[in-house]
Design a protein around this motif. Structure first.
Motif, PDB file in Angstrom:
ATOM      1  N   ALA A   1     -64.832  57.709  -5.175  1.00  0.00           N
ATOM      2  CA  ALA A   1     -63.885  57.970  -6.258  1.00  0.00           C
ATOM      3  C   ALA A   1     -64.368  57.336  -7.559  1.00  0.00           C
ATOM      4  O   ALA A   1     -64.237  57.916  -8.636  1.00  0.00           O
ATOM      5  CB  ALA A   1     -62.504  57.446  -5.884  1.00  0.00           C
ATOM      6  N   MET A   2     -64.933  56.150  -7.476  1.00  0.00           N
ATOM      7  CA  MET A   2     -65.411  55.461  -8.673  1.00  0.00           C
ATOM      8  C   MET A   2     -66.538  56.256  -9.333  1.00  0.00           C
ATOM      9  O   MET A   2     -66.593  56.373 -10.559  1.00  0.00           O
ATOM     10  CB  MET A   2     -65.901  54.054  -8.310  1.00  0.00           C
ATOM     11  CG  MET A   2     -66.137  53.160  -9.503  1.00  0.00           C
ATOM     12  SD  MET A   2     -66.347  51.450  -9.020  1.00  0.00           S
ATOM     13  CE  MET A   2     -68.102  51.394  -8.744  1.00  0.00           C
ATOM     14  N   THR A   3     -67.406  56.840  -8.541  1.00  0.00           N
ATOM     15  CA  THR A   3     -68.499  57.639  -9.083  1.00  0.00           C
ATOM     16  C   THR A   3     -67.964  58.915  -9.723  1.00  0.00           C
ATOM     17  O   THR A   3     -68.428  59.322 -10.784  1.00  0.00           O
ATOM     18  CB  THR A   3     -69.509  57.987  -7.974  1.00  0.00           C
ATOM     19  OG1 THR A   3     -69.964  56.784  -7.364  1.00  0.00           O
ATOM     20  CG2 THR A   3     -70.687  58.748  -8.528  1.00  0.00           C
ATOM     21  N   ARG A   4     -66.952  59.530  -9.102  1.00  0.00           N
ATOM     22  CA  ARG A   4     -66.348  60.729  -9.684  1.00  0.00           C
ATOM     23  C   ARG A   4     -65.711  60.410 -11.031  1.00  0.00           C
ATOM     24  O   ARG A   4     -65.846  61.169 -11.988  1.00  0.00           O
ATOM     25  CB  ARG A   4     -65.310  61.313  -8.732  1.00  0.00           C
ATOM     26  CG  ARG A   4     -65.894  62.109  -7.586  1.00  0.00           C
ATOM     27  CD  ARG A   4     -64.829  62.934  -6.878  1.00  0.00           C
ATOM     28  NE  ARG A   4     -63.693  62.148  -6.407  1.00  0.00           N
ATOM     29  CZ  ARG A   4     -63.630  61.548  -5.230  1.00  0.00           C
ATOM     30  NH1 ARG A   4     -64.635  61.653  -4.384  1.00  0.00           N
ATOM     31  NH2 ARG A   4     -62.571  60.872  -4.868  1.00  0.00           N
ATOM     32  N   GLU A   5     -65.040  59.272 -11.119  1.00  0.00           N
ATOM     33  CA  GLU A   5     -64.411  58.871 -12.382  1.00  0.00           C
ATOM     34  C   GLU A   5     -65.469  58.602 -13.455  1.00  0.00           C
ATOM     35  O   GLU A   5     -65.305  58.992 -14.615  1.00  0.00           O
ATOM     36  CB  GLU A   5     -63.539  57.636 -12.173  1.00  0.00           C
ATOM     37  CG  GLU A   5     -62.303  57.908 -11.339  1.00  0.00           C
ATOM     38  CD  GLU A   5     -61.596  56.619 -10.942  1.00  0.00           C
ATOM     39  OE1 GLU A   5     -61.925  55.555 -11.495  1.00  0.00           O
ATOM     40  OE2 GLU A   5     -60.708  56.704 -10.074  1.00  0.00           O
ATOM     41  N   ALA A   6     -66.553  57.932 -13.065  1.00  0.00           N
ATOM     42  CA  ALA A   6     -67.628  57.653 -14.021  1.00  0.00           C
ATOM     43  C   ALA A   6     -68.266  58.952 -14.496  1.00  0.00           C
ATOM     44  O   ALA A   6     -68.568  59.114 -15.683  1.00  0.00           O
ATOM     45  CB  ALA A   6     -68.681  56.744 -13.394  1.00  0.00           C
TER      46      ALA A   6
ATOM     47  N   ALA B   1     -66.811  61.875 -14.667  1.00  0.00           N
ATOM     48  CA  ALA B   1     -65.849  62.553 -15.547  1.00  0.00           C
ATOM     49  C   ALA B   1     -65.840  61.910 -16.932  1.00  0.00           C
ATOM     50  O   ALA B   1     -65.793  62.602 -17.944  1.00  0.00           O
ATOM     51  CB  ALA B   1     -64.453  62.505 -14.925  1.00  0.00           C
ATOM     52  N   ARG B   2     -65.897  60.572 -16.996  1.00  0.00           N
ATOM     53  CA  ARG B   2     -65.950  59.882 -18.287  1.00  0.00           C
ATOM     54  C   ARG B   2     -67.214  60.256 -19.043  1.00  0.00           C
ATOM     55  O   ARG B   2     -67.180  60.479 -20.257  1.00  0.00           O
ATOM     56  CB  ARG B   2     -65.896  58.356 -18.090  1.00  0.00           C
ATOM     57  CG  ARG B   2     -64.504  57.832 -17.898  1.00  0.00           C
ATOM     58  CD  ARG B   2     -64.458  56.320 -18.050  1.00  0.00           C
ATOM     59  NE  ARG B   2     -65.489  55.608 -17.317  1.00  0.00           N
ATOM     60  CZ  ARG B   2     -65.364  55.145 -16.077  1.00  0.00           C
ATOM     61  NH1 ARG B   2     -64.242  55.319 -15.416  1.00  0.00           N
ATOM     62  NH2 ARG B   2     -66.345  54.496 -15.497  1.00  0.00           N
TER      63      ARG B   2
ATOM     64  N   ARG C   1     -66.801  63.764 -20.468  1.00  0.00           N
ATOM     65  CA  ARG C   1     -65.910  63.766 -21.642  1.00  0.00           C
ATOM     66  C   ARG C   1     -66.616  63.174 -22.852  1.00  0.00           C
ATOM     67  O   ARG C   1     -66.504  63.683 -23.963  1.00  0.00           O
ATOM     68  CB  ARG C   1     -64.638  62.975 -21.342  1.00  0.00           C
ATOM     69  CG  ARG C   1     -63.627  63.738 -20.517  1.00  0.00           C
ATOM     70  CD  ARG C   1     -62.291  63.020 -20.503  1.00  0.00           C
ATOM     71  NE  ARG C   1     -62.370  61.654 -20.017  1.00  0.00           N
ATOM     72  CZ  ARG C   1     -62.247  61.277 -18.756  1.00  0.00           C
ATOM     73  NH1 ARG C   1     -62.028  62.182 -17.824  1.00  0.00           N
ATOM     74  NH2 ARG C   1     -62.330  60.010 -18.412  1.00  0.00           N
TER      75      ARG C   1
END
Length: 131
Positions: free
Chosen positions: A63-68, A70-71, A74
């Motif tokens: 999940a942390m990699t997916r969030e990174a 996505a950031r 963006r």
């Protein structure tokens, strides 16, 4: 064989940007430098996780990699938009400056002076003789 492998070569190896000859040289270097090999393997793992995180559909990436990811996506989109807005602003400043300068300086590069006065429209001014 050249042994002058630098950090740039290691990053290019992880990104698959080396030709075959240089890739073989880097692999020989990695076989003799385990600490560098560990770093390259970690880079390859992060690259693979990012690729999975950015892929469409469900992803087994953390999940942390997916969030990174996505950031990062963006941020890259915002950077592109801000760059376009900056170029538009520069063009607008140039246009406004050009219009203001031409209005102030006139068509010949100096103040526009009237060529005729309202008082003297019939020829040269008369001479005044004083005795």
């Amino acid at each position: 064989m050249t042994n002058d492998v630098v950090e740039f070569d290691l990053h290019a190896y992880a990104d698959a940007q080396l030709d075959v000859e240089r890739r073989i040289e880097v692999e020989a270097y990695l076989s003799q430098h385990p600490q560098a090999a560990v770093q390259v393997m970690a880079d390859l793992r992060v690259k693979a996780e990012l690729r999975l995180a950015l892929a469409e559909g469900p992803s087994p990436a953390k999940a942390m990699t997916r969030e990174a990811a996505a950031r990062l996506q963006r941020s890259l989109g915002l950077r592109h938009r801000y760059g376009a807005l900056r170029r538009v602003a520069v063009v607008l400043v140039f246009i406004v400056s050009a219009l203001g300068g031409s209005t102030y300086l006139g068509p010949r590069g100096g103040h526009v002076m009237p060529t005729h006065s309202a008082q003297n429209t019939c020829g040269p001014s008369p001479l005044l003789l004083v005795r």
